[in-house]
Design a protein around this motif. Structure first.
Motif, mmCIF file in Angstrom:
data_model
loop_
_atom_site.group_PDB
_atom_site.id
_atom_site.type_symbol
_atom_site.label_atom_id
_atom_site.label_comp_id
_atom_site.label_asym_id
_atom_site.label_seq_id
_atom_site.Cartn_x
_atom_site.Cartn_y
_atom_site.Cartn_z
ATOM 1 N N GLY A 151 0.840 -1.196 0.000
ATOM 2 C CA GLY A 151 0.000 0.000 0.000
ATOM 3 C C GLY A 151 0.866 1.234 0.000
ATOM 4 O O GLY A 151 2.034 1.191 -0.385
ATOM 5 N N GLN A 196 -1.720 1.701 -4.975
ATOM 6 C CA GLN A 196 -2.515 0.513 -4.637
ATOM 7 C C GLN A 196 -3.541 0.217 -5.733
ATOM 8 O O GLN A 196 -3.766 -0.934 -6.087
ATOM 9 C CB GLN A 196 -3.207 0.681 -3.280
ATOM 10 C CG GLN A 196 -3.793 -0.636 -2.768
ATOM 11 C CD GLN A 196 -4.389 -0.540 -1.378
ATOM 12 O OE1 GLN A 196 -4.786 0.534 -0.930
ATOM 13 N NE2 GLN A 196 -4.450 -1.659 -0.683
ATOM 14 N N SER A 243 -6.303 -3.323 3.689
ATOM 15 C CA SER A 243 -6.562 -1.886 3.669
ATOM 16 C C SER A 243 -6.778 -1.410 5.100
ATOM 17 O O SER A 243 -6.670 -2.191 6.046
ATOM 18 C CB SER A 243 -7.780 -1.574 2.794
ATOM 19 O OG SER A 243 -7.887 -0.179 2.577
ATOM 20 N N LEU A 269 -11.411 2.912 4.791
ATOM 21 C CA LEU A 269 -12.190 2.466 3.637
ATOM 22 C C LEU A 269 -13.582 2.053 4.128
ATOM 23 O O LEU A 269 -13.704 1.107 4.892
ATOM 24 C CB LEU A 269 -11.485 1.285 2.958
ATOM 25 C CG LEU A 269 -12.165 0.679 1.729
ATOM 26 C CD1 LEU A 269 -12.306 1.700 0.615
ATOM 27 C CD2 LEU A 269 -11.369 -0.536 1.230
ATOM 28 N N ALA A 329 -7.238 3.700 -1.621
ATOM 29 C CA ALA A 329 -7.885 2.512 -1.047
ATOM 30 C C ALA A 329 -9.231 2.258 -1.728
ATOM 31 O O ALA A 329 -9.574 1.115 -2.058
ATOM 32 C CB ALA A 329 -8.078 2.692 0.465
ATOM 33 N N HIS A 350 -8.680 0.885 -5.278
ATOM 34 C CA HIS A 350 -8.297 -0.529 -5.297
ATOM 35 C C HIS A 350 -9.514 -1.415 -5.032
ATOM 36 O O HIS A 350 -9.658 -2.492 -5.613
ATOM 37 C CB HIS A 350 -7.132 -0.758 -4.319
ATOM 38 C CG HIS A 350 -7.362 -1.692 -3.189
ATOM 39 N ND1 HIS A 350 -8.005 -1.296 -2.020
ATOM 40 C CD2 HIS A 350 -7.035 -2.999 -3.021
ATOM 41 C CE1 HIS A 350 -8.054 -2.325 -1.194
ATOM 42 N NE2 HIS A 350 -7.483 -3.371 -1.765
ATOM 43 N N TYR A 351 -10.433 -0.938 -4.164
ATOM 44 C CA TYR A 351 -11.679 -1.678 -3.932
ATOM 45 C C TYR A 351 -12.517 -1.762 -5.212
ATOM 46 O O TYR A 351 -13.065 -2.825 -5.534
ATOM 47 C CB TYR A 351 -12.481 -1.007 -2.815
ATOM 48 C CG TYR A 351 -13.951 -1.357 -2.825
ATOM 49 C CD1 TYR A 351 -14.396 -2.655 -2.562
ATOM 50 C CD2 TYR A 351 -14.909 -0.393 -3.130
ATOM 51 C CE1 TYR A 351 -15.745 -2.984 -2.595
ATOM 52 C CE2 TYR A 351 -16.260 -0.710 -3.157
ATOM 53 C CZ TYR A 351 -16.669 -2.006 -2.903
ATOM 54 O OH TYR A 351 -18.002 -2.330 -2.948
ATOM 55 N N ILE A 400 -11.266 -7.979 1.283
ATOM 56 C CA ILE A 400 -10.408 -6.893 1.754
ATOM 57 C C ILE A 400 -10.422 -6.914 3.277
ATOM 58 O O ILE A 400 -11.471 -6.731 3.899
ATOM 59 C CB ILE A 400 -10.878 -5.525 1.231
ATOM 60 C CG1 ILE A 400 -10.764 -5.470 -0.302
ATOM 61 C CG2 ILE A 400 -10.043 -4.398 1.854
ATOM 62 C CD1 ILE A 400 -11.332 -4.198 -0.918
ATOM 63 N N ARG A 419 -9.513 -5.204 6.695
ATOM 64 C CA ARG A 419 -9.225 -3.854 7.187
ATOM 65 C C ARG A 419 -8.778 -3.911 8.644
ATOM 66 O O ARG A 419 -9.258 -4.734 9.413
ATOM 67 C CB ARG A 419 -10.462 -2.965 7.049
ATOM 68 C CG ARG A 419 -10.939 -2.809 5.608
ATOM 69 C CD ARG A 419 -12.228 -2.016 5.539
ATOM 70 N NE ARG A 419 -13.287 -2.676 6.308
ATOM 71 C CZ ARG A 419 -14.374 -2.052 6.783
ATOM 72 N NH1 ARG A 419 -14.533 -0.766 6.588
ATOM 73 N NH2 ARG A 419 -15.284 -2.731 7.461
#
Length: 210
Positions: free
Chosen positions: A73, A83, A106, A110, A139, A142-143, A155, A157
């Motif tokens: 990241g 990312q 992440s 996010l 972030a 990337h999602y 993902i 977190r």
């Protein structure tokens, strides 16, 4: 045992994951910019020098693996979309090489539909929006790449990360729901490693904390 393509293996959380995964008997192909930062050695570890922003390096890492673990990241001097762009390279290669699943890391900044952020959570996110808005934007980007990939994805977190010893117990919830404000990198890595064999959080963004 599965073969894992690992991105971000030279970072603090990545080192913890690498150590634990090798101890469990997994085979790892790890892409790192500086191989000297990887202190582990094992017949089951292949360290590849390269960059996640280089599609050829990514393909060399992903081919002949069973799944991807992405722990890279934003770090100092990173491109502001590292990312998002790196994940886009990984996804394209996974599709090409028919690797079906990725676990990515992440932060709690996010957002996710199951979150119920409390005042401290909102404050942290506000501070991030002011101080490092590109981290939140990256972030989120990337999602979006993962959500639209057609692949299986999770993902993970986390809140503030510490270098405390592994406890082996932690909570898996959502921001503001069954959650606290910190976790050690070793316990975060432990949860990521469990997901290698456990797909119950596919297409979700669990938040892991003490």
């Amino acid at each position: 045992m599965k073969t894992i393509a690992l991105f971000g293996g030279s970072g603090k959380t990545g080192q913890q994951f690498l150590e634990q995964a090798l101890a469990k008997g997994y085979t790892i192909k790890a892409l790192v910019r500086n191989p000297a930062k990887v202190t582990q050695t094992s017949p089951n570890l292949e360290v590849i020098k390269g960059d996640v922003l280089n599609p050829a390096d990514v393909e060399k890492t992903v081919q002949d693996t069973d799944l991807v673990v992405s722990l890279f990241g934003q770090v100092k001097d990173s491109p502001k979309t590292v990312q998002t762009d790196g994940t886009r390279n990984i996804v394209a290669t996974m599709q090409k090489c028919r690797v079906p699943r990725i676990i990515s890391l992440s932060g709690g900044g996010l957002p996710y539909e199951k979150d119920q952020p409390k005042v401290p959570d909102k404050l942290i996110r506000f501070i991030m929006k002011v101080a490092v808005p590109h981290m939140l934007t990256d972030a989120q980007g990337h999602y979006e790449v993962l959500k639209n990939s057609g692949l299986k994805w999770t993902i993970v977190r986390g809140p503030r990360l510490t270098d405390d010893p592994k406890q082996g117990t932690y909570r898996v919830g959502w921001v503001g729901v069954n959650a606290s404000t910190k976790i050690s990198r070793s316990d975060l890595a432990d949860f990521v490693l469990k997901l290698v064999e456990d797909e119950q959080y596919d297409a979700q963004m669990p938040f892991v904390s003490y």
